[in-house]
Design a protein around this motif. Structure first.
Motif, PDB file in Angstrom:
ATOM      1  N   SER A 126     106.877   8.528  44.590  1.00 13.95           N
ATOM      2  CA  SER A 126     107.035   9.293  45.824  1.00 13.95           C
ATOM      3  C   SER A 126     108.127   8.747  46.730  1.00 13.95           C
ATOM      4  O   SER A 126     108.513   9.397  47.702  1.00 13.95           O
ATOM      5  CB  SER A 126     105.706   9.345  46.588  1.00 13.95           C
ATOM      6  OG  SER A 126     105.317   8.063  47.021  1.00 13.95           O
ATOM      7  N   GLY A 131     110.713  12.352  42.653  1.00 10.23           N
ATOM      8  CA  GLY A 131     109.992  11.298  41.945  1.00 10.23           C
ATOM      9  C   GLY A 131     110.837  10.483  40.997  1.00 10.23           C
ATOM     10  O   GLY A 131     110.297   9.682  40.227  1.00 10.23           O
ATOM     11  N   THR A 305     100.319  13.834  35.809  1.00  6.14           N
ATOM     12  CA  THR A 305     100.784  15.112  36.339  1.00  6.14           C
ATOM     13  C   THR A 305     102.179  15.018  36.931  1.00  6.14           C
ATOM     14  O   THR A 305     102.965  15.968  36.840  1.00  6.14           O
ATOM     15  CB  THR A 305      99.819  15.627  37.424  1.00  6.14           C
ATOM     16  OG1 THR A 305      99.699  14.647  38.461  1.00  6.14           O
ATOM     17  CG2 THR A 305      98.447  15.900  36.836  1.00  6.14           C
ATOM     18  N   GLU A 306     102.508  13.880  37.536  1.00  4.47           N
ATOM     19  CA  GLU A 306     103.749  13.785  38.301  1.00  4.47           C
ATOM     20  C   GLU A 306     105.000  13.947  37.442  1.00  4.47           C
ATOM     21  O   GLU A 306     106.045  14.352  37.939  1.00  4.47           O
ATOM     22  CB  GLU A 306     103.806  12.451  39.052  1.00  4.47           C
ATOM     23  CG  GLU A 306     102.772  12.311  40.153  1.00  4.47           C
ATOM     24  CD  GLU A 306     101.419  11.862  39.646  1.00  4.47           C
ATOM     25  OE1 GLU A 306     100.493  11.743  40.465  1.00  4.47           O
ATOM     26  OE2 GLU A 306     101.269  11.612  38.424  1.00  4.47           O
ATOM     27  N   ASN A 307     104.910  13.607  36.166  1.00  4.55           N
ATOM     28  CA  ASN A 307     106.084  13.803  35.289  1.00  4.55           C
ATOM     29  C   ASN A 307     105.827  14.895  34.246  1.00  4.55           C
ATOM     30  O   ASN A 307     106.547  15.003  33.270  1.00  4.55           O
ATOM     31  CB  ASN A 307     106.496  12.490  34.629  1.00  4.55           C
ATOM     32  CG  ASN A 307     105.448  11.938  33.672  1.00  4.55           C
ATOM     33  OD1 ASN A 307     104.484  12.612  33.330  1.00  4.55           O
ATOM     34  ND2 ASN A 307     105.640  10.703  33.237  1.00  4.55           N
ATOM     35  N   GLN A 407     102.574  11.009  46.815  1.00  6.98           N
ATOM     36  CA  GLN A 407     102.662  11.409  45.415  1.00  6.98           C
ATOM     37  C   GLN A 407     101.818  12.656  45.156  1.00  6.98           C
ATOM     38  O   GLN A 407     102.221  13.547  44.407  1.00  6.98           O
ATOM     39  CB  GLN A 407     102.216  10.251  44.516  1.00  6.98           C
ATOM     40  CG  GLN A 407     102.589  10.418  43.056  1.00  6.98           C
ATOM     41  CD  GLN A 407     102.582   9.098  42.302  1.00  6.98           C
ATOM     42  OE1 GLN A 407     103.279   8.161  42.697  1.00  6.98           O
ATOM     43  NE2 GLN A 407     101.819   9.013  41.240  1.00  6.98           N
ATOM     44  N   LEU A 411     104.484  15.597  44.862  1.00  7.83           N
ATOM     45  CA  LEU A 411     104.828  15.618  43.438  1.00  7.83           C
ATOM     46  C   LEU A 411     103.742  16.234  42.558  1.00  7.83           C
ATOM     47  O   LEU A 411     103.989  16.469  41.380  1.00  7.83           O
ATOM     48  CB  LEU A 411     105.112  14.193  42.947  1.00  7.83           C
ATOM     49  CG  LEU A 411     106.269  13.468  43.622  1.00  7.83           C
ATOM     50  CD1 LEU A 411     106.402  12.068  43.052  1.00  7.83           C
ATOM     51  CD2 LEU A 411     107.573  14.231  43.468  1.00  7.83           C
ATOM     52  N   THR A 412     102.559  16.463  43.117  1.00 11.56           N
ATOM     53  CA  THR A 412     101.469  16.997  42.291  1.00 11.56           C
ATOM     54  C   THR A 412     101.047  18.396  42.722  1.00 11.56           C
ATOM     55  O   THR A 412     101.107  19.344  41.931  1.00 11.56           O
ATOM     56  CB  THR A 412     100.257  16.054  42.324  1.00 11.56           C
ATOM     57  OG1 THR A 412     100.647  14.784  41.782  1.00 11.56           O
ATOM     58  CG2 THR A 412      99.113  16.600  41.494  1.00 11.56           C
TER      59      THR A 412
END
Length: 549
Positions: A126, A131, A305-307, A407, A411-412
């Protein structure tokens, strides 16, 4: 030798254990007591203080000073050796933001001119737009740089590291990972999942002495938090790490290891059933040890999940794709059935709702006696929630992640959409269906402090003092209908996690080992928003103090 713990309250997690859906454990009614008598490292009596004084003339006294006595915490999902190694390297985990990271990296490089590599980790996605850091941000470094992301699902590397590894625009993505690239295809400096090994395997290998020191430092630190046992969630070679099994076997065999530990042997997702004989042999290498057993097997079914590597049922919003199932679901059923037949416990990483479903499917028909569990459980499709209790599968919670933090919000949530965003960390729903809980931290991914995890489980907000505590919505509860009560959360970190490890500790009753923690205050008497302020003042293993703060 007799020791009487008095002057506060004693939490005895037995009735609460049953109320959390654990009735098959057969524990009797319990709640709080006045005092505990320990004789020769074993709990001898629990109950009225005056009666226990009469039973133990000439006893030593531990004054609880108004605090709470609880069983020693067991962390059901943690990476202590890796954490110990990272604490001795370029550790970014206690700071936040690009400027702070670059200053720390430059300082580490200046203080360690003899190091061939600048190696460490702890950066937060974050802190970067989208990200993703970039190799050009590390252009000042004249040595190869390899920095593992806080979640351990990516690495940030510089141009020199990519050159040494021969990673170019023509290098294909591995089947279980992804190379981030600039518009022209040139690697940008972030390696996800299995792609981490492209560079990570070139970094200097820690020596046996390095690993021994890392384990000792990790144990010391975990004792300071009241943690007297754990399950190491990856014992094997993964993402450039070195196999820790010999380290544990050596430390337990010599008596240096004092905590009660189970190692989850790594399931190599590039192999199949042919690795079973190796796993059986590795388990046998730890047989007969008092403090360590290698009776669990860790299977990582998806990413994060973030990537976009977490396995989902429907495509991610904005970017499309449904993530990765690292093990073919049909093969996963076969693998888990064989592990179950051999008496192994399955410890499955599942973040996305498809991965959770695949893990549950694989556990159908297995023996509850092997105490299988699924960790993380960020997203669970509602129809799968009742399956945990129905199949006898334990939910291994990492509560610290269930908050509004950068994050999550940046990002999610934008990529999950509704209704999937509302399916995250459904602790209360699992509880309502009678699911058995254990809990852990995933340290060094996040704080190892169990009290911070309990704070989030109860409040669904960031603990004060955390890296995201100043984030604008940090104190806005995240899906507050999924909160747990403190007794249930505390039970998950004690009796629940001890149960998953087959540890004799985790419960305060006669005949149990005196693995105990004196908390500096009674969190049940605090406003819920202040649970995080509680600290472990003293920690005991077999009645012997291993931490006094």
């Amino acid at each position: 030798m007799n020791t009487l713990f008095r002057g506060g309250r004693v939490f005895t997690p037995k009735a609460d254990f049953a109320e959390a859906g654990f009735a098959e454990a057969g524990f009797a009614e319990a709640g709080f007591a006045e005092a505990v008598l320990v004789r020769d490292g074993v709990i001898a009596a629990v109950g009225d203080e005056r009666e226990l004084v009469r039973l133990a003339p000439g006893h030593e006294t531990v004054d609880l000073a108004g605090g709470l006595l609880v069983p020693g915490f067991t962390d059901a999902h943690v990476h202590p050796v890796q954490a110990g190694l990272e604490r001795a390297k370029c550790d970014l985990s206690e700071i936040y933001g690009l400027d702070a990271y670059l200053a720390k990296i430059a300082d580490y490089a200046a203080k360690n001119p003899e190091k061939e590599w600048i190696y460490g980790g702890g950066w937060d996605m974050s802190a970067f737009p989208g990200g993703l850091p970039h190799r050009d941000q590390l252009a000042f470094a004249d040595r190869p740089v390899y920095l593992i992301q806080r979640d351990h699902h990516a690495a940030w590397v510089n141009t020199r590291a990519l050159e040494l590894a021969g990673v170019t625009a023509e290098t294909p993505d591995p089947a279980d990972g992804r190379i981030e690239r600039d518009a022209d295809g040139t690697p940008s400096g972030v390696l996800h999942e299995g792609a981490m090994d492209l560079v990570g395997l070139l970094t200097p290998r820690p020596t046996a002495q390095d690993l021994d020191r890392a384990l000792a430092e990790a144990e010391r630190y975990l004792f300071s938090l009241g943690i007297t046992g754990w399950q190491d969630a990856i014992v094997g070679s993964y993402a450039g790490s070195v196999d820790q099994l010999p380290t544990y076997v050596s430390a337990a065999g010599s008596g240096r290891l004092r905590a009660r530990v189970v190692g989850a042997l790594w399931w190599d997702r590039t192999r199949g059933l042919e690795q079973l004989d190796d796993l059986v042999a590795r388990r046998a290498s730890a047989e007969g040890l008092d403090r360590f057993r290698a009776t669990s097997v860790k299977i990582m079914q998806d990413g994060i999940t973030e990537n976009f590597t977490a396995a989902t049922l429907e495509p991610y919003c904005l970017c499309g794709g449904t993530g990765l199932s690292y093990v073919d679901p049909a093969k996963l059923r076969t693998y888990v059935a064989e592990l179950d037949r051999l008496g192994f416990q399955a410890h499955v990483h599942a973040i996305g709702e498809r991965a959770v479903r695949e893990a549950l499917d694989s556990l159908e028909g297995t023996s509850p006696a092997n105490r299988h569990h699924i960790a993380h459980l960020q997203i669970i499709e509602p129809s799968d929630v009742p399956r945990f209790a129905a199949l006898g599968v334990t939910a291994n919670l990492q509560p610290l992640w269930a908050t509004h933090h950068a994050q999550m919000d940046e990002l999610t949530l934008p990529f999950l959409g509704e209704p999937r965003s509302s399916w995250q960390y459904p602790f209360a729903d699992l509880l309502a269906h009678g699911t058995r809980f254990c809990a852990g931290s995933d340290w060094p991914v996040s704080s190892a402090d169990p009290l911070q995890g309990m704070h989030v489980a109860v409040n669904r907000t960031e603990p004060g003092g955390s890296v995201h505590a100043g984030y604008p919505t940090a104190q806005t509860p995240f899906l507050p209908g999924q909160r747990l009560d403190l007794a249930t959360a505390l039970t998950a970190y004690t009796a629940g996690s001890a149960w998953i490890n087959r540890s004799p500790a985790g419960v305060i009753e006669p005949g149990r080992p005196a693995d105990l923690v004196v908390l500096d205050r009674d969190p049940f008497t605090l406003p819920e928003r202040d649970i995080w302020t509680t600290r472990a003042r003293m920690t005991f293993v077999d009645g012997i103090a291993v931490h006094e703060g």
